[in-house]
Design a protein around this motif. Structure first.
Motif, PDB file in Angstrom:
ATOM      1  N   GLN A   1       0.838  -1.199   0.000  1.00 41.41           N
ATOM      2  CA  GLN A   1       0.000   0.000   0.000  1.00 41.41           C
ATOM      3  C   GLN A   1       0.878   1.255   0.000  1.00 41.41           C
ATOM      4  N   GLU A   2       1.997   1.220   0.714  1.00 42.32           N
ATOM      5  CA  GLU A   2       2.916   2.373   0.714  1.00 42.32           C
ATOM      6  C   GLU A   2       3.598   2.552  -0.642  1.00 42.32           C
ATOM      7  N   ASP A   3       4.058   1.434  -1.219  1.00 44.28           N
ATOM      8  CA  ASP A   3       4.744   1.512  -2.520  1.00 44.28           C
ATOM      9  C   ASP A   3       3.837   2.061  -3.617  1.00 44.28           C
ATOM     10  N   THR A   4       2.523   1.937  -3.447  1.00 42.88           N
ATOM     11  CA  THR A   4       1.592   2.357  -4.491  1.00 42.88           C
ATOM     12  C   THR A   4       0.784   3.579  -4.066  1.00 42.88           C
ATOM     13  N   ALA A   5       1.205   4.222  -2.968  1.00 43.78           N
ATOM     14  CA  ALA A   5       0.437   5.355  -2.424  1.00 43.78           C
ATOM     15  C   ALA A   5       0.386   6.539  -3.395  1.00 43.78           C
ATOM     16  N   HIS A   6       1.349   6.626  -4.315  1.00 42.90           N
ATOM     17  CA  HIS A   6       1.326   7.707  -5.313  1.00 42.90           C
ATOM     18  C   HIS A   6       0.230   7.483  -6.353  1.00 42.90           C
ATOM     19  N   LEU A   7      -0.329   6.273  -6.379  1.00 46.05           N
ATOM     20  CA  LEU A   7      -1.358   5.951  -7.376  1.00 46.05           C
ATOM     21  C   LEU A   7      -2.759   5.928  -6.774  1.00 46.05           C
ATOM     22  N   THR A   8      -2.859   5.482  -5.530  1.00 42.81           N
ATOM     23  CA  THR A   8      -4.189   5.298  -4.939  1.00 42.81           C
ATOM     24  C   THR A   8      -4.114   5.305  -3.421  1.00 42.81           C
ATOM     25  N   ASP A   9      -5.225   5.675  -2.793  1.00 45.66           N
ATOM     26  CA  ASP A   9      -5.293   5.592  -1.324  1.00 45.66           C
ATOM     27  C   ASP A   9      -5.964   4.292  -0.875  1.00 45.66           C
ATOM     28  N   TRP A  10      -6.246   3.395  -1.809  1.00 46.84           N
ATOM     29  CA  TRP A  10      -6.828   2.077  -1.514  1.00 46.84           C
ATOM     30  C   TRP A  10      -8.214   2.170  -0.874  1.00 46.84           C
TER      31      TRP A  10
END
Ligand code: PNW
Length: 474
Positions: free
Chosen positions: A271-280
């Motif tokens: 979730q941290e590695d993809t935080a620039h794309l989405t807040d989940w």
């Protein structure tokens, strides 16, 4: 132990399941027969430039008409099981509403014939042929698709649950999410990193809902699982930077699926590695509980390992074996470079590495102790051709299989509770973006005529299945 042991001692436990695998769009053809409607793979393959040589699944191996002959091939091989997939757009053409009996009838005929020959049917519900109408409504990035999938699972379970005792919900959701919506080399060909993560979640949710649906639609004792193409990710060097590259790729290759499915939570680092794309925020309360359903086994597909490092800034990208797209299938892969693993490769350019299978199986043993495992796909494409006598000599495939079956046997000796092995594939078939240019079959298919010719590997594998052991030597 009174049984006659081969010199190498590589006998498998009694009841070990030997099978082969196929998928609907790759073999059936007959794409507008008996009410079938287009799937995303019909649309994609008919879009110029998407599939090599402009190949489509319109005819494929014509299995829809030759199914009886194909079951006879399985019976001749002597395998105990056959893994196939149902085409969702045959069973429920718009992805909604009641089942189409004519479509179900095809799978009733097929499974009856298998049972007649003593071959256990193993049915996959989703091997990538999403009804186009559901993609038009947004596809897997939309939550509704997960709910539609559960309805379809219930219809299939009700219709076939009396004969199909083993079900697989999804085949390789990593490919559906990240090749379909990330790199775009698979249908529907979208290149939207945020949507690819939403797709991964809704595939997971669809799996959980479908397991629940199958459990209530089928008789007690029905086996249910899914099959993941778990990646054996290795570092180029033992530097901490390369270890971090492994962690990142392992995150969206494996743990974004195994996290919720096996352990009930998404990994925080993904979730941290993809935080620039989405807040989940598409993950709603209760979703991970729905996704984590008890499974009867875990299906694992393995072809080749993945080798990564931290990018050194000298342009050492690409080479991840996932097709020529400038869009990455790795939303967590910032700063990661992909490398070709050393060693011989198959016609796919995938490195032949049986130790990768061994390591992967041990990882599963350690991560989910007590959960039985089935290898739902393993195999190789080579440049096979029929010689003037009409024989197909494929010593490379035999060597590939021998190596991987030996690795599997070693893993079982190390305590992996492996119950079966499904070779990809029974027939040469439509190899997705590669069209008909890659031949994975034990049986050669002459596409213009549809003629089937068992390769040397078919006789070799039949011997393994019948003797439940690996031949000594090599
Ligand atoms: C799997 N990748 O596909 C599928 O389940 C089969 O339908 C397919 O024919 C077989 O393996 C051989 O490719 C994959 O790029 C496709 O990592 C692509 C990848 C992995 C699996």
């Amino acid at each position: 132990d009174s049984a006659v042991e081969p010199a190498a001692g590589r006998t498998f436990p009694p009841g070990f399941l030997w099978g082969t695998a196929t998928a609907s769009y790759q073999i059936e053809g007959a794409v507008d027969t008996d009410g079938r409607t287009p799937s995303i793979w019909d649309t994609f393959s008919h879009t110029p430039g998407k599939v090599r040589n402009g190949d489509t699944g319109d005819r494929a191996t014509d299995h829809y008409h030759r199914w009886r002959e194909d079951v006879a091939l399985l019976a001749d091989l002597g395998v105990g099981a056959y893994r196939f997939s149902l085409a969702w757009p045959r069973v429920q053409p718009t992805g909604r509403g009641p089942a189409l009996e004519k479509g179900l009838d095809f799978y009733r005929r097929l499974t009856d014939e298998l049972l007649e020959k003593g071959i256990q049917p193993v049915a996959t519900l989703y091997h990538w042929d999403l009804p186009q109408e559901l993609e038009d409504a947004g596809g897997w990035p939309e939550r509704d698709t997960a709910e539609r999938f559960a309805e379809y699972a219930a219809l299939a379970g009700e219709a076939l649950g009396d004969r199909v005792r083993t079900w697989i919900t999804l085949n390789e959701p990593w490919c559906s999410a990240f090749l379909g919506y990330g790199s775009g080399v698979h249908a529907p060909g979208r290149t939207e990193p945020e949507a690819s993560l939403r797709a991964a979640h809704h595939l997971n949710l669809g799996h959980g809902l479908a397991v629940q649906a199958l459990r209530s639609a089928t008789p007690a004792g029905t086996q249910v699982s899914l099959t993941l193409n778990l990646h054996q990710v290795r570092p180029l060097t033992d530097s901490p930077e390369d270890a971090d590259a492994v962690r990142r790729i392992d995150g969206t290759a494996n743990r974004v699926f195994t996290g919720p499915i096996l352990h009930g939570a998404y990994p925080a680092d993904v979730q941290e590695d993809t935080a620039h794309l989405t807040d989940w925020s598409f993950v709603r309360d209760g979703d991970t509980e729905t996704i984590r359903q008890p499974l009867d086994f875990l299906g694992v597909n393995y072809y080749s390992p993945t080798l990564v490092s931290a990018a050194r800034g000298d342009g050492d990208h690409g080479a991840d074996g996932h097709g020529a797209s400038s869009h990455s299938p790795w939303p967590s892969g910032e700063g990661v470079a992909f490398h070709r693993s050393p060693g011989e490769t198959t016609a796919m350019g995938w490195t032949i590495d049986p130790d990768g299978l061994y390591d992967l199986l041990l990882r599963v043993r350690d991560e989910v102790p007590g959960l039985p495992v089935m290898i739902c796909e393993n195999g190789a494409a080579f440049h096979d051709y029929a010689d003037p006598e009409g024989a197909v000599r494929d010593p490379e495939r035999i060597a590939y299989l021998h190596g991987h079956l030996a690795a599997m046997h070693r893993a079982m000796e190390a305590g992996v509770d492996l119950r079966g092995y499904f070779l990809w594939s029974l027939l040469d078939n439509f190899e997705w973006g590669h069209g008909y240019s890659k031949r994975f079959g034990l049986v050669h298919v002459d596409y213009p005529t549809g003629r089937r010719t068992p390769k040397d590997s078919a006789r070799w594998y039949g011997q393994v299945a019948r003797s439940n052991s690996l031949p000594a030597g090599s």
